[in-house]
Scaffold this motif. Structure first.
Motif, PDB file in Angstrom:
ATOM      1  N   GLN A 174       0.854  -1.189   0.000  1.00  0.00           N
ATOM      2  CA  GLN A 174       0.000   0.000   0.000  1.00  0.00           C
ATOM      3  C   GLN A 174       0.885   1.232   0.000  1.00  0.00           C
ATOM      4  O   GLN A 174       1.754   1.390   0.862  1.00  0.00           O
ATOM      5  N   ASP A 175       0.691   2.111  -0.996  1.00  0.00           N
ATOM      6  CA  ASP A 175       1.540   3.299  -1.064  1.00  0.00           C
ATOM      7  C   ASP A 175       0.969   4.413  -0.197  1.00  0.00           C
ATOM      8  O   ASP A 175      -0.041   4.239   0.507  1.00  0.00           O
ATOM      9  N   LYS A 176       1.605   5.573  -0.248  1.00  0.00           N
ATOM     10  CA  LYS A 176       1.249   6.658   0.650  1.00  0.00           C
ATOM     11  C   LYS A 176      -0.098   7.279   0.321  1.00  0.00           C
ATOM     12  O   LYS A 176      -0.682   7.988   1.143  1.00  0.00           O
ATOM     13  N   THR A 177      -0.627   7.014  -0.875  1.00  0.00           N
ATOM     14  CA  THR A 177      -1.941   7.538  -1.254  1.00  0.00           C
ATOM     15  C   THR A 177      -3.058   6.557  -0.945  1.00  0.00           C
ATOM     16  O   THR A 177      -4.220   6.851  -1.207  1.00  0.00           O
ATOM     17  N   GLY A 178      -2.690   5.376  -0.415  1.00  0.00           N
ATOM     18  CA  GLY A 178      -3.703   4.386  -0.087  1.00  0.00           C
ATOM     19  C   GLY A 178      -3.941   3.369  -1.179  1.00  0.00           C
ATOM     20  O   GLY A 178      -4.712   2.410  -0.982  1.00  0.00           O
ATOM     21  N   VAL A 179      -3.278   3.526  -2.327  1.00  0.00           N
ATOM     22  CA  VAL A 179      -3.429   2.568  -3.420  1.00  0.00           C
ATOM     23  C   VAL A 179      -2.694   1.286  -3.071  1.00  0.00           C
ATOM     24  O   VAL A 179      -1.572   1.319  -2.532  1.00  0.00           O
ATOM     25  N   ILE A 180      -3.323   0.135  -3.374  1.00  0.00           N
ATOM     26  CA  ILE A 180      -2.701  -1.163  -3.127  1.00  0.00           C
ATOM     27  C   ILE A 180      -2.174  -1.707  -4.452  1.00  0.00           C
ATOM     28  O   ILE A 180      -2.878  -1.725  -5.466  1.00  0.00           O
ATOM     29  N   TRP A 181      -0.919  -2.150  -4.428  1.00  0.00           N
ATOM     30  CA  TRP A 181      -0.278  -2.733  -5.598  1.00  0.00           C
ATOM     31  C   TRP A 181      -0.075  -4.221  -5.330  1.00  0.00           C
ATOM     32  O   TRP A 181       0.251  -4.627  -4.214  1.00  0.00           O
ATOM     33  N   ALA A 182      -0.279  -5.015  -6.354  1.00  0.00           N
ATOM     34  CA  ALA A 182      -0.182  -6.462  -6.218  1.00  0.00           C
ATOM     35  C   ALA A 182       0.757  -7.031  -7.269  1.00  0.00           C
ATOM     36  O   ALA A 182       0.587  -6.772  -8.473  1.00  0.00           O
ATOM     37  N   ALA A 183       1.741  -7.804  -6.821  1.00  0.00           N
ATOM     38  CA  ALA A 183       2.648  -8.513  -7.726  1.00  0.00           C
ATOM     39  C   ALA A 183       2.078  -9.901  -7.950  1.00  0.00           C
ATOM     40  O   ALA A 183       1.853 -10.650  -6.996  1.00  0.00           O
ATOM     41  N   ASN A 212      -9.820   1.713  -4.061  1.00  0.00           N
ATOM     42  CA  ASN A 212     -11.218   1.638  -3.628  1.00  0.00           C
ATOM     43  C   ASN A 212     -11.876   0.332  -4.080  1.00  0.00           C
ATOM     44  O   ASN A 212     -13.007   0.312  -4.562  1.00  0.00           O
ATOM     45  N   LYS A 213     -11.128  -0.733  -3.916  1.00  0.00           N
ATOM     46  CA  LYS A 213     -11.562  -2.102  -4.247  1.00  0.00           C
ATOM     47  C   LYS A 213     -11.742  -2.319  -5.745  1.00  0.00           C
ATOM     48  O   LYS A 213     -12.226  -3.365  -6.173  1.00  0.00           O
ATOM     49  N   GLN A 214     -11.323  -1.345  -6.553  1.00  0.00           N
ATOM     50  CA  GLN A 214     -11.402  -1.480  -7.998  1.00  0.00           C
ATOM     51  C   GLN A 214     -10.038  -1.926  -8.512  1.00  0.00           C
ATOM     52  O   GLN A 214      -9.011  -1.293  -8.234  1.00  0.00           O
ATOM     53  N   VAL A 215     -10.056  -3.032  -9.301  1.00  0.00           N
ATOM     54  CA  VAL A 215      -8.815  -3.662  -9.729  1.00  0.00           C
ATOM     55  C   VAL A 215      -8.532  -3.306 -11.183  1.00  0.00           C
ATOM     56  O   VAL A 215      -9.429  -3.386 -12.038  1.00  0.00           O
ATOM     57  N   SER A 216      -7.303  -2.921 -11.470  1.00  0.00           N
ATOM     58  CA  SER A 216      -6.905  -2.668 -12.856  1.00  0.00           C
ATOM     59  C   SER A 216      -5.489  -3.191 -13.062  1.00  0.00           C
ATOM     60  O   SER A 216      -4.643  -3.070 -12.191  1.00  0.00           O
ATOM     61  N   LYS A 217      -5.259  -3.770 -14.214  1.00  0.00           N
ATOM     62  CA  LYS A 217      -3.938  -4.296 -14.549  1.00  0.00           C
ATOM     63  C   LYS A 217      -3.095  -3.230 -15.224  1.00  0.00           C
ATOM     64  O   LYS A 217      -3.584  -2.466 -16.056  1.00  0.00           O
ATOM     65  N   THR A 229       7.904  -9.186  -6.768  1.00  0.00           N
ATOM     66  CA  THR A 229       8.084  -8.433  -5.525  1.00  0.00           C
ATOM     67  C   THR A 229       7.926  -6.953  -5.776  1.00  0.00           C
ATOM     68  O   THR A 229       8.022  -6.479  -6.919  1.00  0.00           O
ATOM     69  N   LEU A 230       7.696  -6.196  -4.675  1.00  0.00           N
ATOM     70  CA  LEU A 230       7.472  -4.760  -4.744  1.00  0.00           C
ATOM     71  C   LEU A 230       8.218  -4.074  -3.604  1.00  0.00           C
ATOM     72  O   LEU A 230       8.444  -4.662  -2.543  1.00  0.00           O
ATOM     73  N   LEU A 231       8.569  -2.796  -3.840  1.00  0.00           N
ATOM     74  CA  LEU A 231       9.237  -2.004  -2.807  1.00  0.00           C
ATOM     75  C   LEU A 231       8.821  -0.552  -2.968  1.00  0.00           C
ATOM     76  O   LEU A 231       8.792  -0.025  -4.074  1.00  0.00           O
ATOM     77  N   LEU A 232       8.496   0.084  -1.838  1.00  0.00           N
ATOM     78  CA  LEU A 232       8.237   1.520  -1.829  1.00  0.00           C
ATOM     79  C   LEU A 232       9.404   2.170  -1.109  1.00  0.00           C
ATOM     80  O   LEU A 232       9.650   1.930   0.074  1.00  0.00           O
ATOM     81  N   GLU A 271      11.993   5.205   0.489  1.00  0.00           N
ATOM     82  CA  GLU A 271      11.745   6.271   1.442  1.00  0.00           C
ATOM     83  C   GLU A 271      11.225   7.520   0.753  1.00  0.00           C
ATOM     84  O   GLU A 271      10.466   8.297   1.330  1.00  0.00           O
ATOM     85  N   SER A 272      11.613   7.721  -0.482  1.00  0.00           N
ATOM     86  CA  SER A 272      11.144   8.896  -1.226  1.00  0.00           C
ATOM     87  C   SER A 272       9.768   8.685  -1.846  1.00  0.00           C
ATOM     88  O   SER A 272       9.226   9.603  -2.457  1.00  0.00           O
ATOM     89  N   GLY A 273       9.216   7.467  -1.710  1.00  0.00           N
ATOM     90  CA  GLY A 273       7.885   7.191  -2.241  1.00  0.00           C
ATOM     91  C   GLY A 273       7.873   6.583  -3.624  1.00  0.00           C
ATOM     92  O   GLY A 273       6.796   6.388  -4.214  1.00  0.00           O
ATOM     93  N   THR A 274       9.042   6.234  -4.160  1.00  0.00           N
ATOM     94  CA  THR A 274       9.102   5.630  -5.490  1.00  0.00           C
ATOM     95  C   THR A 274       8.746   4.150  -5.406  1.00  0.00           C
ATOM     96  O   THR A 274       9.225   3.425  -4.525  1.00  0.00           O
ATOM     97  N   LEU A 275       7.900   3.701  -6.359  1.00  0.00           N
ATOM     98  CA  LEU A 275       7.517   2.297  -6.423  1.00  0.00           C
ATOM     99  C   LEU A 275       8.523   1.534  -7.282  1.00  0.00           C
ATOM    100  O   LEU A 275       8.786   1.917  -8.431  1.00  0.00           O
ATOM    101  N   ILE A 276       9.125   0.486  -6.714  1.00  0.00           N
ATOM    102  CA  ILE A 276      10.055  -0.375  -7.432  1.00  0.00           C
ATOM    103  C   ILE A 276       9.363  -1.725  -7.632  1.00  0.00           C
ATOM    104  O   ILE A 276       8.763  -2.283  -6.697  1.00  0.00           O
ATOM    105  N   VAL A 277       9.483  -2.258  -8.847  1.00  0.00           N
ATOM    106  CA  VAL A 277       8.812  -3.509  -9.212  1.00  0.00           C
ATOM    107  C   VAL A 277       9.859  -4.520  -9.646  1.00  0.00           C
ATOM    108  O   VAL A 277      10.653  -4.256 -10.555  1.00  0.00           O
ATOM    109  N   GLY A 278       9.889  -5.686  -8.985  1.00  0.00           N
ATOM    110  CA  GLY A 278      10.786  -6.760  -9.366  1.00  0.00           C
ATOM    111  C   GLY A 278      10.046  -7.783 -10.205  1.00  0.00           C
ATOM    112  O   GLY A 278       9.069  -8.384  -9.732  1.00  0.00           O
ATOM    113  N   THR A 279      10.510  -8.001 -11.425  1.00  0.00           N
ATOM    114  CA  THR A 279       9.792  -8.855 -12.367  1.00  0.00           C
ATOM    115  C   THR A 279      10.674 -10.008 -12.835  1.00  0.00           C
ATOM    116  O   THR A 279      11.842 -10.121 -12.458  1.00  0.00           O
ATOM    117  N   GLU A 280      10.084 -10.813 -13.663  1.00  0.00           N
ATOM    118  CA  GLU A 280      10.803 -11.920 -14.287  1.00  0.00           C
ATOM    119  C   GLU A 280      11.850 -11.404 -15.262  1.00  0.00           C
ATOM    120  O   GLU A 280      12.792 -12.124 -15.615  1.00  0.00           O
TER     121      GLU A 280
END
Length: 968
Positions: A169-178, A188-193, A207-210, A212-221
């Motif tokens: 969950q980021d600082k705006t309340g958005v949930i990210w899913a790997a 708000n329970k609305q899912v988008s890819k 995997t995911l990482l937020l 300290e500066s608020g940047t979203l890092i995404v670990g992929t295949e």
């Protein structure tokens, strides 16, 4: 290569506030744990640190809690309701709670020291998220994402038919899913890819990482990506071919990437670095990463748990470009560079860059033993086989060797003195080369203590100090004579490996410790084994800050200089234990604890405050400033268990007071300081209010026990501290009370007191009434008892000092008399003789006439002794058929005459009344005190004489050293 070391000492890394230079991955100190160390399984699926300081490890065979010394295992047995011991993730909350999730949908919560299993989900839980709204979101294997409005609420499904691996969950309340289907955003329970137009590759996201500066890092295949302005960009092209399974941001903002099959990558100002199995990782498959509050990096692999930390020591070795790992000498140059001489060449290090210098005329490897710098900044080197050489324009040129003036090609020390003379210490003597090029050589024939030169130094008087294998010589430039420094005999010192001039003091590193020589008073003092130094042999002395750094074969020793000086100045008043010292070895980052010596300089203080030490595996560099951070680190203390009479008691929550039953005989506490860098070196203090208000030092003992505590209220406190630092405010408290038995209660004690007072009063009145009668009876009884006791005492005294068969004094009485009187006879120069008498063939008497007749013979002889023995003598039964006779004021001949009377009396006595045809004779051994210093020797002489009398036919008298005597 990153070295994996099995032991650990100090956690001392850079301050969290002060910016410091980054270490390369090869400079980190590392350690590995596996099932051999107590882990339940080697696949480390998750690592977390809770608020109390514990490190928690999730594996397929359960959960492990690590206190730095040991692992405590939690499985389905310890967590009732958990459907399976296999765990996938750990979620540590800010309030100290810990969620664990795993196989068969298992979910459990640890809160306030207790476990609670939550309702299981429908599939294996890969990860969990507790949102700001208190919802519990679950990432499931093969069944997507579900959430619960509360921990026990009905699950609501948002995604299905895919595997979800991580939620954030980021600082705006958005949930990210790997997920296995890429990255999803839930708002708000609305899912988008997140589609490919965003910049992400069409690949699974692990995997995911937020940051300290608020940047979203995404670990992929297919690499790691960061979100910038609603677009995702590759963090580093090199990673685009790697499967990123875990992410971490460290205290300096550097990013760490755990991969599926390439180990760990770090992206920092040093660039992208890789740490793989070839560099010490247990396995290249990385499952989890953690930054703990001591700034260490924990790496969960498929083959064990791995940890990296910044240690007090870093190293330059052959793997980083040195000519050889076996370093003999280091030089701190005035231009800020470091020069390293090893068994295979010479290197120069400046600003982190290494240069290898080559010989101008030869190609063979050069073994360098010593280094020095001249006034113009030129570097001179002494070698093992090539003599004296110099660096000119980046190349090494020969200067002097055995063919043109040196005594030997083995040069272990070189020095320019105040007069610009160059002194060359070799294995065969000392050579001086003056500014004009004239050569003068000195050996033992010229006054040197020894020809094998290992160290050179100059004091403020211009005198040259020469350290050899058999002592120290001092060369006076005025008289041009050598004087040998005489070590006190009790020092047992021979080798002098190094010197350090400290004002009017010269410190000497020797084979028996550290010697301090006062140039003004010529007084020497030693700091060695007897004063607490852990080694005998020291090679070099370096002063840095408030400490002296001493190099040895077992590591580097840091000693507080002021405390050491106080001890050496007042050894009678200052205790050696008051000197703070610390031994650093492989556990502190050194590749080898074997610091080399026998050549100079073997260690130097660089201009940046670092201490460089020549070792058997490269150069070890100590950064003393890191040590000052020790007392600033936060250290947690925990009480791990409480046992009453050997039975564990559940620890209370908060300030709850434990009530213990009456009759408790033993309570014990197990505790730990939660430092994972130096757990075995922590010190502890405890206090038990209600028993003792003082803090008690427990050293490194992590258990305290009290026995037979009386009923009452108690408060147990424990705190942990780092070595040589002040105690932190980290006490842990446990309160308990022990109930009393009814007879220990105050009301019962008051009742007993009243009853006792009443009974005492009644007894007093009764005794007063009957006083006269009782007094008479007691007086009579006392008199009778005194008489009986005296009689009994006399009988005991007689029994103790007399033989029961013969009533003669026994051996004990004889020994007492002799021990009490012998010294007096000796002091007064008066004669004293002793005879040992033995019944001849007494065994035949027992065998032929019975033991009863034998006892009667002994009694009869005792009677004859009493009849014929002089009044001033002393006869005793020595034992068996032997008797001892003392003749005060008689010499051996006089005593022999008296013995002859006794011998004749016994030989002529008629023993037929005891048994027919029975005759008895005796033999004597006689000695006096003329030639003896103690009574034991007198007895020995008499016994020796008796032995000769018996061997020469018996029935005779033998005087020690005079033979058999026949007296008229």
């Amino acid at each position: 290569m990153v070295r994996v070391v099995s032991c650990i000492f100090l956690f001392l890394c850079f301050s969290a506030v002060a910016e410091s230079a980054r270490l390369s991955l090869s400079d980190y100190f590392t350690e590995t744990w596996s099932t051999r160390a107590g882990l339940p399984h080697n696949s480390i699926n998750g690592v977390a640190q809770t608020k109390d300081g514990y490190i928690w490890i999730a594996t397929w065979e359960g959960l492990a809690r690590f206190n730095g010394r040991e692992f405590k295992l939690f499985t389905r047995t310890e967590i009732p309701g958990l459907p399976d011991s296999g765990l996938r993730s750990l979620i540590a909350m800010e309030n100290g709670d810990l969620y664990i999730v795993g196989a068969r949908g298992g979910i459990a919560l640890r809160s306030q020291g207790g476990w609670r299993a939550l309702p299981s989900s429908s599939a294996m839980v890969n990860h969990a998220l507790v949102t700001e709204q208190g919802e519990l979101w679950l990432a499931l294997e093969g069944q997507g994402i579900v959430y619960r409005a509360s921990e026990t609420a009905t699950e609501q499904k948002l995604l299905d038919k895919l595997s979800a691996y991580r939620l954030l969950q980021d600082k705006t309340g958005v949930i990210w899913a790997a997920t296995s289907d890429g990255l999803y955003q839930i708002e708000n329970k609305q899912v988008s890819k997140i589609n490919e137009d965003s910049g992400l590759p069409n690949a699974s996201v692990f995997t995911l990482l937020l940051t300290e500066s608020g940047t979203l890092i995404v670990g992929t295949e297919k690499g790691a990506w960061q979100k910038k302005n609603n677009k995702f960009v590759a963090i580093n092209p090199v990673l685009n071919n790697e499967s990123i399974a875990s992410l971490l941001e460290d205290a300096q903002g550097d990013l760490w990437f755990g991969t599926i099959n390439k180990g760990v990558f770090r992206l920092s100002s040093l660039g992208l670095e890789n740490l793989a199995a070839d560099d010490g990782l247990p396995n290249n498959r990385i499952l989890s990463l953690l930054l703990d509050r001591e700034k260490s990096i924990w790496v969960g692999t498929n083959a064990g748990l791995f940890r990296l930390r910044e240690a007090p020591f870093t190293n330059w070795s052959q793997s980083r470009g040195l000519a050889s790992d076996y370093v003999r000498t280091v030089l701190s140059h005035s231009d800020g560079s470091l020069w390293v001489g090893s068994s295979n060449g010479l290197n120069r290090i400046e600003n982190g860059k290494l240069t290898t210098l080559t010989q101008a005329y030869e190609k063979d490897p050069l073994s360098v033993l010593s280094l020095t710098e001249d006034k113009q900044g030129g570097v001179w080197l002494g070698t093992y086989t090539a003599g004296l050489m110099k660096v000119v324009n980046g190349q090494i040129y020969p200067v002097k060797n055995r063919s043109n003036g040196l005594i030997s090609n083995e040069v272990r020390a070189v020095l320019f003195d105040a007069f610009d003379n160059l002194w060359v210490g070799t294995a065969a003597g000392l050579t001086k080369i003056d500014p004009a090029g004239q050569i003068h050589s000195f050996t033992t024939e010229d006054g040197l203590a020894g020809d094998f030169i290992m160290a050179l130094n100059e004091d403020d008087h211009g005198r040259l100090w020469v350290g050899t294998g058999v002592g120290v010589s001092i060369f006076d430039p005025v008289t041009e004579q050598f004087k040998t420094l005489e070590f006190p005999t009790q020092f047992s010192t021979e080798y002098a490996f190094g010197f350090y001039l400290d004002g009017d003091k010269m410190w000497l590193a020797t084979d028996r410790g550290l010697v301090r020589y006062n140039l003004s008073t010529d007084k020497m003092s030693l700091f060695g084994r007897d004063q607490g130094l852990p080694v005998d042999k020291l090679f070099q002395v370096i002063e840095q800050g408030d400490s002296l750094w001493l190099t040895s074969n077992r590591g580097v020793i840091q000693v507080n200089k002021a405390q050491l000086v106080a001890l050496l100045d007042n050894p009678e008043k200052v205790q050696p234990m008051s000197v703070s010292m610390q031994l650093y070895d492989e556990g502190d980052g050194m590749l080898s604890a074997q610091a080399n010596g026998g050549s100079n300089p073997a260690a130097v203080l660089h201009s940046d405050g670092q201490v460089w030490v020549a070792t058997a595996k490269g150069v070890a560099i100590a950064t003393p400033e890191r040590l000052k951070e020790a007392s600033k680190r936060r250290l947690s203390t925990v009480i791990e268990s409480f046992e009453v009479d050997g039975k564990p008691i559940t620890l209370p929550v908060g300030n709850e007071v434990l009530s213990l039953p009456a009759g408790v005989s033993r309570v014990s506490f197990n505790y730990a300081g939660l430092s994972f860098i130096m757990p075995g070196r922590l010190n502890y203090q405890t206090q038990l209010s209600g028993y003792n208000q003082q803090w008690v030092d427990r050293g490194r003992l992590a258990i305290t026990e009290y026995t037979n505590l009386p009923p009452g209220d108690y408060t147990f406190k424990v705190r942990a501290g780092y070595p040589n630092s002040d105690w932190q405010n980290n006490e842990q408290v446990l309160r308990f009370k022990i109930a009393p038995y009814f007879w220990q209660k105050t009301s019962f004690k008051l009742f007993i007191l009243v009853a006792v007072l009443f009974a005492a009063y009644a007894i007093y009145k009764y005794r007063l009434y009957h006083y006269k009668r009782i007094e008479i009876e007691l007086t009579e009884k006392v008199e009778q008892q005194m008489h009986d006791l005296q009689t009994q005492a006399d009988a005991f005294a007689h029994l103790a000092n007399h033989d029961q068969l013969t009533q003669l004094p026994n051996r004990r009485a004889f020994d007492i008399w002799l021990s009490e009187n012998f010294s007096q006879f000796q002091r007064d120069n008066k004669t004293l003789s002793i005879a040992i008498m033995d019944i001849d063939h007494f065994k035949l008497i027992n065998d032929n006439f019975s033991h009863l007749i034998g006892d009667k013979v002994i009694c009869e002889i005792a009677r004859l002794l009493r009849m014929n023995f002089p009044d001033e003598g002393y006869a005793a039964r020595w034992g068996g058929e032997e008797f001892t006779l003392l003749f005060p004021y008689k010499n051996a001949e006089e005593a022999a005459r008296l013995c002859e009377i006794i011998r004749l009396e016994i030989a002529g006595y008629d023993f037929s009344e005891l048994a027919d045809s029975l005759s008895v004779t005796v033999s004597f051994g006689v000695a006096d005190n003329a030639q003896v210093a103690d009574y034991d020797r007198l007895l020995s002489h008499a016994d020796n004489a008796l032995y000769n009398a018996k061997n020469n036919g018996r029935n005779q008298i033998f005087i020690y050293n005079q033979g058999c005597i026949t007296l008229d």
